[in-house]
Write a protein that holds these residues in place. Structure first.
Motif, PDB file in Angstrom:
ATOM      1  N   GLY A 294      33.735   2.249 -80.674  1.00  0.00           N
ATOM      2  CA  GLY A 294      35.196   2.797 -80.980  1.00  0.00           C
ATOM      3  C   GLY A 294      36.053   3.136 -80.208  1.00  0.00           C
ATOM      4  N   MET A 295      35.705   3.821 -78.869  1.00  0.00           N
ATOM      5  CA  MET A 295      36.620   4.628 -77.483  1.00  0.00           C
ATOM      6  C   MET A 295      36.100   3.094 -76.486  1.00  0.00           C
ATOM      7  SD  MET A 295      35.742   8.210 -77.220  1.00  0.00           S
ATOM      8  CE  MET A 295      36.928   8.569 -75.684  1.00  0.00           C
ATOM      9  N   GLY A 296      35.641   2.113 -76.475  1.00  0.00           N
ATOM     10  CA  GLY A 296      35.391   1.464 -75.560  1.00  0.00           C
ATOM     11  C   GLY A 296      36.781   0.429 -74.645  1.00  0.00           C
TER      12      GLY A 296
ATOM     13  N   TYR B 130      26.856  -0.547 -72.759  1.00  0.00           N
ATOM     14  CA  TYR B 130      26.672  -2.608 -73.022  1.00  0.00           C
ATOM     15  C   TYR B 130      28.519  -3.088 -72.162  1.00  0.00           C
ATOM     16  CZ  TYR B 130      25.437  -7.144 -75.691  1.00  0.00           C
ATOM     17  OH  TYR B 130      24.608  -7.801 -75.736  1.00  0.00           O
ATOM     18  N   GLY B 131      27.565  -4.159 -72.029  1.00  0.00           N
ATOM     19  CA  GLY B 131      29.066  -4.753 -72.380  1.00  0.00           C
ATOM     20  C   GLY B 131      29.215  -6.444 -73.180  1.00  0.00           C
TER      21      GLY B 131
ATOM     22  N   LEU C 284      33.130  -2.702 -73.159  1.00  0.00           N
ATOM     23  CA  LEU C 284      32.387  -1.908 -72.294  1.00  0.00           C
ATOM     24  C   LEU C 284      32.697  -0.327 -72.933  1.00  0.00           C
ATOM     25  CD1 LEU C 284      33.439  -4.605 -70.376  1.00  0.00           C
ATOM     26  CD2 LEU C 284      31.970  -3.555 -68.715  1.00  0.00           C
ATOM     27  N   TYR C 285      31.103   0.204 -72.780  1.00  0.00           N
ATOM     28  CA  TYR C 285      31.492   1.258 -73.313  1.00  0.00           C
ATOM     29  C   TYR C 285      29.941   2.377 -73.584  1.00  0.00           C
ATOM     30  CZ  TYR C 285      28.116  -0.219 -77.169  1.00  0.00           C
ATOM     31  OH  TYR C 285      26.721  -1.314 -77.533  1.00  0.00           O
ATOM     32  N   THR C 286      30.040   4.006 -72.773  1.00  0.00           N
ATOM     33  CA  THR C 286      29.170   3.768 -72.275  1.00  0.00           C
ATOM     34  C   THR C 286      28.278   5.767 -73.359  1.00  0.00           C
ATOM     35  OG1 THR C 286      30.651   5.745 -71.239  1.00  0.00           O
ATOM     36  CG2 THR C 286      29.697   3.528 -70.354  1.00  0.00           C
ATOM     37  N   ALA C 287      27.948   4.614 -74.543  1.00  0.00           N
ATOM     38  CA  ALA C 287      28.001   5.873 -75.557  1.00  0.00           C
ATOM     39  C   ALA C 287      26.708   7.016 -75.316  1.00  0.00           C
ATOM     40  CB  ALA C 287      27.636   5.054 -77.044  1.00  0.00           C
TER      41      ALA C 287
ATOM     42  N   ALA D 123      29.039   3.348 -66.379  1.00  0.00           N
ATOM     43  CA  ALA D 123      27.535   4.086 -66.192  1.00  0.00           C
ATOM     44  C   ALA D 123      26.938   3.647 -65.395  1.00  0.00           C
ATOM     45  CB  ALA D 123      27.997   5.390 -67.103  1.00  0.00           C
ATOM     46  N   ASP D 124      26.592   2.505 -65.621  1.00  0.00           N
ATOM     47  CA  ASP D 124      25.185   1.880 -65.058  1.00  0.00           C
ATOM     48  C   ASP D 124      25.383   1.292 -63.640  1.00  0.00           C
ATOM     49  OD1 ASP D 124      27.083  -0.304 -65.684  1.00  0.00           O
ATOM     50  OD2 ASP D 124      25.570  -1.228 -66.274  1.00  0.00           O
TER      51      ASP D 124
END
Length: 605
Positions: free
Chosen positions: A381-383, A521-522, A481-484, A145-146
């Motif tokens: 939790g779904m990263g 964040y990663g 890594l996730y994009t919450a 995303a970033d």
């Protein structure tokens, strides 16, 4: 537009039988992919779809596919195949994942096969879409995303590339994928599973055509579309006409520090039997990977419409789609992207920011229909987890996990679907088995549990949040890594329902201290460190003071709401203790409390 529907060409029994046959073929495709895929995102989470389309690219059958994958997009992709390859032959297969030509995002690899009869005539298309654990992105994740654009995203993009001719692989494309994708053997297994799915679909359709005749199948398709349109007309006729404009916003994010405001203009035309959604009054494509594709923009609005009708007897195909109009514009973040805008996260975050206001608008226009908002998506939790597995000679691993996500929205007739995961997949994906995740990856799941008092209160409540904690095993490091979304802008209720709880992300250090993490964040985790994920709760539908007291009591017994919240929000006075299973409703006190809260609410209004 008039409501007239063409007279059927065949009897209803034959149409019903053939409908079942086509759905069974789509299910055979799905079963093949599910049972033979290698990556957990496919063989555990079920993040794939298999569909059948007519030769002019209209969706005919989809079985248990993800709405975000299939409502719109397969039609555009098959037209793209025809445009670039006008001379289609038996044995052809095309790899397509271009977000600029109908696909959802680059991580969803689609295999498209034209079904050609013995005389060389195109009869159908079969398409299987499989989410990849790794698609060659600059980072080991399928959701980036970033990033400012598709170049920075880094994924391999295939535009109707012929990966098979005469049933033989194009080794050039295979080498490209093997060289770029970090887990090449896993990708190869998933490719073969997807290929098996489309080839089984092709085989079964050729057999069906030989059995009943191609002309009969053509007549069936038109009859099935007309029947589906009539069912949609009847469903819309039950709604009042009206218009609403509903606003929402994605949380602030790298590249969009103020967030992304979204406007949905929704119209129900009961007399004309049309539902229209206008998404053109929204910002241009953003310098992030959050932008939607044409397929995900339309599908996001359509899934909200089909859910909001509260009539699941309406078949989901090109016939019922005739009664839905979605207006999009080019270079819009929830419209039709222009290259090189990145659409890496096009299936989830902003897609749900389209679905949620549309389903809430339907609730405002037509009480007793629509839905509250589903919890915003993509907590840790779904990263996507990645690293090297010390148990298997330090081989690389990359995979998305679905360890803990809830968020279902309250509806006029049910509580929120606990493990819906997000609005766009409508509950079709699965929550992971902890044991399977730990078997497949060097992963330790410390626990997951529902969180008290996090549901959107309502006559029918939203799903509560879930807490999940996980990290690497000994002798292993792991990146998550996730994009919450949803830590600031939570899921809202409808028709007097309350909001769900926000999402949160934290890192548990070796000493037990907790560090709050940003929404994108990663997280690099060392042995002994874990990431703690709180999913967003879903919004509630209707006043909580009208919720059946017995339902409130059941939630208290389950530990999903506290006795204090039962009394202060739902007006239900519960006595006794969970410890000795003596919880019960004080009927007299409940009547008094509800009357007082209702009066206070009326006075405040």
């Amino acid at each position: 537009m008039e409501k007239q529907i063409s007279a059927p060409r065949a009897d209803g029994v034959r149409t019903a039988i053939l409908s079942s046959r086509f759905e069974s073929i789509a299910r055979k495709m799905q079963n093949t992919l599910f049972r033979t895929a290698r990556s957990g995102i496919l063989n555990t989470a079920h993040d794939f779809s298999c569909v059948i389309l007519t030769p002019d690219c209209r969706l005919l059958a989809a079985a248990e596919s993800l709405p975000s994958h299939t409502l719109t997009g397969p039609d555009i992709m098959c037209r793209t195949v025809k445009r670039y390859h006008p001379d289609l032959k038996a044995g052809d297969c095309f790899l397509h994942n271009s977000p600029y030509e109908g696909n959802s995002h680059a991580a969803d690899h689609c295999l498209i096969v034209p079904v050609i009869d013995a005389g060389g005539t195109l009869r159908f298309f079969v398409l299987a879409k499989a989410h990849q654990a790794d698609c060659g992105n600059a980072k080991p994740t399928t959701y980036v995303a970033d990033v400012a654009d598709v170049y920075e995203e880094g994924a391999l993009i295939f535009s109707a590339a012929k990966i098979q001719s005469d049933y033989k692989d194009n080794e050039d494309l295979i080498r490209m994928c093997r060289a770029r994708i970090r887990v090449s053997e896993q990708w190869w297994g998933d490719y073969l599973a997807t290929l098996g799915a489309v080839r089984i679909g092709e085989r079964e359709l050729l057999a069906l055509g030989g059995e009943v005749g191609w002309e009969a199948l053509e007549d069936y398709a038109e009859d099935w579309f007309d029947y589906s349109e009539k069912k949609m007309v009847d469903a819309i006729a039950r709604l009042p006409s009206g218009k609403r404009t509903v606003y929402t916003a994605h949380d602030p994010f790298p590249g969009v520090p103020e967030g992304i405001p979204i406007t949905a203009d929704v119209e129900i035309d009961s007399e004309g039997a049309m539902i229209r959604v206008d998404l053109t009054r929204n910002p241009d494509c953003t310098p992030t990977g959050l932008n939607l594709t044409e397929g995900t923009s339309s599908s996001a609005a359509m899934v909200a419409i089909f859910n909001g009708l509260i009539d699941h007897t309406v078949p989901v195909n090109a016939g019922s789609f005739r009664r839905v109009e979605i207006r999009l514009r080019e270079n819009c973040c929830v419209g039709i992207p222009r290259h090189p805008a990145s659409c890496s996260v096009a299936t989830t975050n902003l897609a749900d920011r389209v679905s949620n206001p549309v389903q809430r608008a339907i609730a405002e226009i037509a009480p007793g229909f629509g839905m509250a908002e589903t919890g915003p998506i993509m907590p840790p939790g779904m990263g996507v987890i990645s690293g090297r597995d010390p148990r298997h000679e330090n081989e690389p691993f990359v995979n998305q996990v679905h360890i803990g996500v809830t968020g279902g929205a309250g509806t006029p007739v049910t509580d929120g679907f606990l493990f819906i995961i997000h609005a766009g997949n409508a509950g079709m994906c699965h929550i992971d088995s902890i044991e399977v995740d730990e078997l497949h990856h060097p992963l330790y799941v410390a626990g997951r549990e529902m969180q008290v008092d996090t549901e959107g209160a309502g006559t029918f409540r939203g799903a509560p949040s879930i807490r999940a904690e996980f990290g690497p095993i000994e002798d292993c490091t792991m990146k998550v890594l996730y994009t919450a979304d949803g830590s600031k802008n939570v899921a809202l209720g409808a028709q007097g329902g309350g909001p769900g709880a926000p999402s949160r992300a934290l890192k548990a250090e070796k000493d037990g201290s907790l560090t709050t993490l940003p929404p994108c964040y990663g997280a690099a985790l060392l042995p002994g460190e874990t990431i703690v994920s709180y999913s967003a709760g879903g919004g509630g539908y209707g006043s909580p003071l009208k919720r059946a007291a017995e339902r409130v009591l059941a939630d208290v017994k389950d530990g999903w709401i506290s006795p204090e919240r039962a009394r202060e929000v739902y007006g239900v006075v519960v006595t006794g203790s969970r410890a000795d299973d003596s919880l019960t409703i004080d009927a007299a006190a409940t009547g008094e409390t509800r009357a007082r809260l209702s009066a206070e609410k009326t006075g405040a209004a």
